[in-house]
Design a protein around this motif. Sequence first.
Motif, PDB file in Angstrom:
ATOM      1  N   ILE B 197       0.849  -1.201   0.000  1.00 51.94           N
ATOM      2  CA  ILE B 197       0.000   0.000   0.000  1.00 51.94           C
ATOM      3  C   ILE B 197       0.883   1.249   0.000  1.00 51.94           C
ATOM      4  CG2 ILE B 197      -1.767   1.277   1.258  1.00 51.94           C
ATOM      5  CD1 ILE B 197      -2.679  -1.337   2.476  1.00 51.94           C
ATOM      6  N   ALA B 198       1.912   1.224   0.880  1.00 57.39           N
ATOM      7  CA  ALA B 198       2.781   2.384   0.994  1.00 57.39           C
ATOM      8  C   ALA B 198       3.534   2.635  -0.305  1.00 57.39           C
ATOM      9  CB  ALA B 198       3.781   2.190   2.136  1.00 57.39           C
ATOM     10  N   PHE B 199       3.913   1.577  -1.010  1.00 62.07           N
ATOM     11  CA  PHE B 199       4.610   1.762  -2.291  1.00 62.07           C
ATOM     12  C   PHE B 199       3.738   2.525  -3.269  1.00 62.07           C
ATOM     13  CE2 PHE B 199       5.497   0.150  -6.618  1.00 62.07           C
ATOM     14  CZ  PHE B 199       6.730   0.748  -6.773  1.00 62.07           C
ATOM     15  N   ILE B 200       2.454   2.124  -3.331  1.00 65.45           N
ATOM     16  CA  ILE B 200       1.546   2.785  -4.279  1.00 65.45           C
ATOM     17  C   ILE B 200       1.350   4.248  -3.888  1.00 65.45           C
ATOM     18  CG2 ILE B 200      -0.800   2.784  -5.198  1.00 65.45           C
ATOM     19  CD1 ILE B 200      -0.736  -0.304  -4.673  1.00 65.45           C
ATOM     20  N   THR B 201       1.082   4.512  -2.581  1.00 71.19           N
ATOM     21  CA  THR B 201       0.859   5.909  -2.178  1.00 71.19           C
ATOM     22  C   THR B 201       2.139   6.724  -2.358  1.00 71.19           C
ATOM     23  OG1 THR B 201       1.247   5.248   0.098  1.00 71.19           O
ATOM     24  CG2 THR B 201      -1.024   5.534  -0.572  1.00 71.19           C
ATOM     25  N   TYR B 202       3.292   6.109  -2.095  1.00 64.87           N
ATOM     26  CA  TYR B 202       4.547   6.847  -2.255  1.00 64.87           C
ATOM     27  C   TYR B 202       4.761   7.198  -3.721  1.00 64.87           C
ATOM     28  CZ  TYR B 202       9.224   8.447  -1.359  1.00 64.87           C
ATOM     29  OH  TYR B 202      10.319   9.249  -1.239  1.00 64.87           O
ATOM     30  N   PHE B 203       4.464   6.248  -4.597  1.00 63.13           N
ATOM     31  CA  PHE B 203       4.656   6.507  -6.026  1.00 63.13           C
ATOM     32  C   PHE B 203       3.776   7.674  -6.484  1.00 63.13           C
ATOM     33  CE2 PHE B 203       3.872   5.927 -10.523  1.00 63.13           C
ATOM     34  CZ  PHE B 203       5.168   5.744 -10.988  1.00 63.13           C
ATOM     35  N   ILE B 204       2.504   7.662  -6.076  1.00 62.84           N
ATOM     36  CA  ILE B 204       1.593   8.737  -6.495  1.00 62.84           C
ATOM     37  C   ILE B 204       2.044  10.069  -5.896  1.00 62.84           C
ATOM     38  CG2 ILE B 204      -0.792   9.526  -6.464  1.00 62.84           C
ATOM     39  CD1 ILE B 204      -1.622   6.587  -6.339  1.00 62.84           C
ATOM     40  N   SER B 205       2.405  10.048  -4.596  1.00 62.63           N
ATOM     41  CA  SER B 205       2.828  11.295  -3.953  1.00 62.63           C
ATOM     42  C   SER B 205       4.077  11.852  -4.617  1.00 62.63           C
ATOM     43  CB  SER B 205       3.135  11.065  -2.473  1.00 62.63           C
ATOM     44  OG  SER B 205       2.059  10.508  -1.833  1.00 62.63           O
ATOM     45  N   LEU B 260      12.524  -0.769  -3.701  1.00 61.08           N
ATOM     46  CA  LEU B 260      12.929  -1.749  -4.714  1.00 61.08           C
ATOM     47  C   LEU B 260      14.331  -2.308  -4.479  1.00 61.08           C
ATOM     48  CD1 LEU B 260      11.541   0.080  -7.862  1.00 61.08           C
ATOM     49  CD2 LEU B 260      10.440  -1.635  -6.470  1.00 61.08           C
ATOM     50  N   GLY B 261      14.866  -2.133  -3.271  1.00 59.94           N
ATOM     51  CA  GLY B 261      16.158  -2.750  -2.974  1.00 59.94           C
ATOM     52  C   GLY B 261      17.360  -1.925  -3.361  1.00 59.94           C
ATOM     53  N   GLY B 262      17.171  -0.697  -3.824  1.00 60.33           N
ATOM     54  CA  GLY B 262      18.294   0.196  -4.075  1.00 60.33           C
ATOM     55  C   GLY B 262      19.341  -0.375  -5.014  1.00 60.33           C
ATOM     56  N   TRP B 263      20.596  -0.412  -4.546  1.00 55.97           N
ATOM     57  CA  TRP B 263      21.690  -0.832  -5.427  1.00 55.97           C
ATOM     58  C   TRP B 263      21.786  -2.339  -5.584  1.00 55.97           C
ATOM     59  CZ3 TRP B 263      24.730  -3.919  -2.561  1.00 55.97           C
ATOM     60  CH2 TRP B 263      24.767  -3.704  -1.167  1.00 55.97           C
ATOM     61  N   ARG B 264      20.962  -3.128  -4.899  1.00 51.86           N
ATOM     62  CA  ARG B 264      21.083  -4.579  -4.969  1.00 51.86           C
ATOM     63  C   ARG B 264      20.442  -5.135  -6.239  1.00 51.86           C
ATOM     64  NH1 ARG B 264      22.515  -7.219  -0.412  1.00 51.86           N
ATOM     65  NH2 ARG B 264      22.930  -5.777   1.302  1.00 51.86           N
ATOM     66  N   GLY B 265      21.133  -6.112  -6.849  1.00 47.38           N
ATOM     67  CA  GLY B 265      20.573  -6.785  -8.008  1.00 47.38           C
ATOM     68  C   GLY B 265      19.877  -8.047  -7.562  1.00 47.38           C
ATOM     69  N   LEU B 281      26.460   0.891  -8.820  1.00 46.11           N
ATOM     70  CA  LEU B 281      25.871   1.761  -9.845  1.00 46.11           C
ATOM     71  C   LEU B 281      24.858   1.084 -10.742  1.00 46.11           C
ATOM     72  CD1 LEU B 281      28.929   3.890 -11.014  1.00 46.11           C
ATOM     73  CD2 LEU B 281      27.003   4.617  -9.610  1.00 46.11           C
ATOM     74  N   ILE B 282      25.226  -0.049 -11.377  1.00 40.46           N
ATOM     75  CA  ILE B 282      24.427  -0.579 -12.477  1.00 40.46           C
ATOM     76  C   ILE B 282      22.974  -0.842 -12.080  1.00 40.46           C
ATOM     77  CG2 ILE B 282      25.606  -2.773 -11.994  1.00 40.46           C
ATOM     78  CD1 ILE B 282      24.790  -3.612 -14.837  1.00 40.46           C
ATOM     79  N   TRP B 283      22.760  -1.482 -10.885  1.00 50.19           N
ATOM     80  CA  TRP B 283      21.389  -1.852 -10.522  1.00 50.19           C
ATOM     81  C   TRP B 283      20.568  -0.631 -10.163  1.00 50.19           C
ATOM     82  CZ3 TRP B 283      20.251  -6.131 -12.474  1.00 50.19           C
ATOM     83  CH2 TRP B 283      21.191  -7.162 -12.550  1.00 50.19           C
ATOM     84  N   LEU B 284      21.206   0.301  -9.434  1.00 48.91           N
ATOM     85  CA  LEU B 284      20.474   1.525  -9.077  1.00 48.91           C
ATOM     86  C   LEU B 284      20.060   2.268 -10.346  1.00 48.91           C
ATOM     87  CD1 LEU B 284      19.560   3.359  -6.714  1.00 48.91           C
ATOM     88  CD2 LEU B 284      21.608   4.679  -7.114  1.00 48.91           C
ATOM     89  N   LEU B 285      21.020   2.366 -11.310  1.00 47.75           N
ATOM     90  CA  LEU B 285      20.710   3.090 -12.539  1.00 47.75           C
ATOM     91  C   LEU B 285      19.596   2.386 -13.316  1.00 47.75           C
ATOM     92  CD1 LEU B 285      24.235   4.203 -13.747  1.00 47.75           C
ATOM     93  CD2 LEU B 285      22.441   5.584 -12.712  1.00 47.75           C
ATOM     94  N   LEU B 286      19.632   1.034 -13.337  1.00 53.78           N
ATOM     95  CA  LEU B 286      18.585   0.288 -14.044  1.00 53.78           C
ATOM     96  C   LEU B 286      17.213   0.557 -13.428  1.00 53.78           C
ATOM     97  CD1 LEU B 286      19.819  -3.318 -14.888  1.00 53.78           C
ATOM     98  CD2 LEU B 286      18.525  -1.758 -16.349  1.00 53.78           C
ATOM     99  N   LYS B 287      17.149   0.504 -12.074  1.00 51.34           N
ATOM    100  CA  LYS B 287      15.865   0.732 -11.402  1.00 51.34           C
ATOM    101  C   LYS B 287      15.384   2.157 -11.631  1.00 51.34           C
ATOM    102  CE  LYS B 287      16.748  -2.801  -8.038  1.00 51.34           C
ATOM    103  NZ  LYS B 287      17.305  -3.129  -6.714  1.00 51.34           N
ATOM    104  N   MET B 288      16.345   3.114 -11.549  1.00 51.67           N
ATOM    105  CA  MET B 288      15.966   4.507 -11.808  1.00 51.67           C
ATOM    106  C   MET B 288      15.437   4.664 -13.218  1.00 51.67           C
ATOM    107  SD  MET B 288      19.005   6.578  -9.945  1.00 51.67           S
ATOM    108  CE  MET B 288      18.730   8.102 -10.814  1.00 51.67           C
ATOM    109  N   ALA B 289      16.088   3.987 -14.181  1.00 48.31           N
ATOM    110  CA  ALA B 289      15.650   4.094 -15.577  1.00 48.31           C
ATOM    111  C   ALA B 289      14.224   3.566 -15.716  1.00 48.31           C
ATOM    112  CB  ALA B 289      16.594   3.321 -16.485  1.00 48.31           C
TER     113      ALA B 289
END
Lengths: 176, 337
Positions: B197-205, B260-265, B281-289
Motif C-alpha cells: 500500500i505504501a509503495f503505491i501511495t509513495y509513487f503517487i505522492s 525496490l532494494g536500491g543498489w542490490r541486483g 551503480l548498475i542496478w540503481l541506474l537500471l531501477k531509476m531508468a
Amino acid sequence: MLSFVILAVLLIAGSIGVVSLKQPVHAALSLVASLMTLAIVYISLEAHFLAGIQVIVYAGAIMVLFLFVIMLLNVQEQKENKFAWMKPAAYIVGALTAIGLVANILQSPTPALNAELIDTIIAGGTAEGVAQVLFNQFVLGFQLVGVLLLTGIVGATSLVQRKAEIAKIEEDLANA
Amino acid sequence: MDPWYITLIKAFLVSIALLGGFAYLTLIQRKLLGRMQHRYGPNRVGPFGLLQPIADAIKAIFKEDIVVTAADKFVYYLAPFLSISFALVAFGAIPAGPANSLFGFDPWVMDLDIGLLYVFAATSIGVYGIFLGGWASNNKYSLLGSLRSAAQMISYELGLGLSALTVILITGSLNFREIVDFNVWGMHPLLWIPLIIAFITYFISSTAEINNTPFDLPEAEQELVAGYLTEYSSIKWALYMMAEYVNLFTAAAVLSSLFLGGWRGPAFLDQVIPGISQWPLIWLLLKMAMIVFTFIWLQATLPRFRYDQVMRIGWIWLFEIALFAALLTAALIAFVV
C-alpha cells in the motif's frame, strides 16, 4: 570555534534583517536564512536529527505558510510609519535587554560545554537518542504539547466554520 | 569515512552526472513521447538526434535574457539558483553500491544517519525556488502558478512522509544504507500488506511532488501560460528545467532505495556470474531508468487533474490511505511480529 563565530555573525545578521527590512517578503526570507543558519549550528554540534527537523518544520512548512499569507494578503511596503512614537521606546527597551543579557552572561559565566558532555546530553544526536529522551523522560510534556496543538487546530477550524456559517446565513437573507 | 576532499570530488562528480543525465533525459523523453504519439521525435541534429541536447543548451545560453522591470530583482535572481542547488544537494545521501566497492571508495557522497529526513529537508527547501520565482516575477499567472504549486507540494509531502514512515517502521532506520541492507525476506509476511500500500501511495505522492503529469498544474500552459516559468527566459529558465529533471532523478532514486532494494541486483543472477548482484551503480541506474520510463509513460497517457481534484486526492485519499498503512504497520509490529 571559528565556524561558530561565522555562524553567529550570520545568525545575528539574519535576525537584524527580519526586523529591519521594509519589504515583508524580504523580512520573511531573512528569517528563513537565520533558521537555516541555526540548523547548520546544530549540524556543527553533531545534532543531525535536530537539524533535519529544524529545516523540515520551520523552513519547509511554517515559513512557507508565512509567505503564503504575505503573498495572498498582498502586504505592501509601509510608506508612512504609524507607530513612529514607539521607535525611541523600542530602542531603549531593546538596548536595556541587550545590556542585561550581556551583563548576566559576564556575571555568571557557565563553563563552555565540552564535546563529551554535549554527546551525553543529546545522545549522539541520532533519531534513536532523541526519541529515547523524548518518549521516556519528557513524555508528559510531549503529550501536553500535542494536546495544546490539537486545541489550536480545533479552535482555528471552529472559527472558520462560524465565519462560513455567517456567510451562508447572509447569503440566504440576500436571496430571501 | 572519507577525507573531505574525496567527498568534495564525489559531490562534484554526482552533480556533473545529474546535469549530464538531465541533458540526455530531455532527448530520451522527447523521443519516447514521440514514439508513444506515433511520430519520430528529434532525429535531425547528429546521429539519432544525439546532439540535440547540446544544440538546446547553446540555444538556451545565447537567447536574450529578459529581466522584468517590475520584478523584485534580488528574489528574481535568487529563486532559480535555490531550485537547482537544493535539487542537486538532495541526491547526496543515496548509496549506489556496497561500501568500498567503487575503486576502493564508498559509492555515496555522504552516509547520513538521517538520510531520508535529509532528502525531505532538501526537497522542502526546493519549494521556495518555485514559490519565490512566481512571486518575484510580478505577474498574475506566475503568482497563481506558484501558489498552486506550493499548496500541491505541501499537501503531498504529507502522503510522502507517511508512506516513507511505513518503511522506516519496518526497517527501523532513516539511513538509506541500512534501509537497502534490510532483509525483506526475513520479515513477517503480513508486513507485505502495508508495504505494498505504501509503495503505491509513495509513487503517487512523488509523482505529485516532482510536478509530473497528471499533477503538472504549476505550469499548466493552457490556463496559466507557463505558471511560475512565465517571466523567466534564457539560462534562468534552463536552471528551472534542470531542477525539475534532477528532482525526477532524485525521486526515482529514493523510490528505488526505499521500496525496490536500491543498489542490490537480483540474487539468482549470482549463479550465472558470481557477485553480479553486488556490483555498484548498475542496478540503481537500471531501477531509476525503469521508474523514469514509467513517469514519461504517464506523461503520454494521462490528462491533467483539475485543481480541486488534486487537493481531494491528496488530502482525502492519499493521506488517509498512507496513514492507515503506517498505523497497520505499527500495530503489526507491536502485536503480531
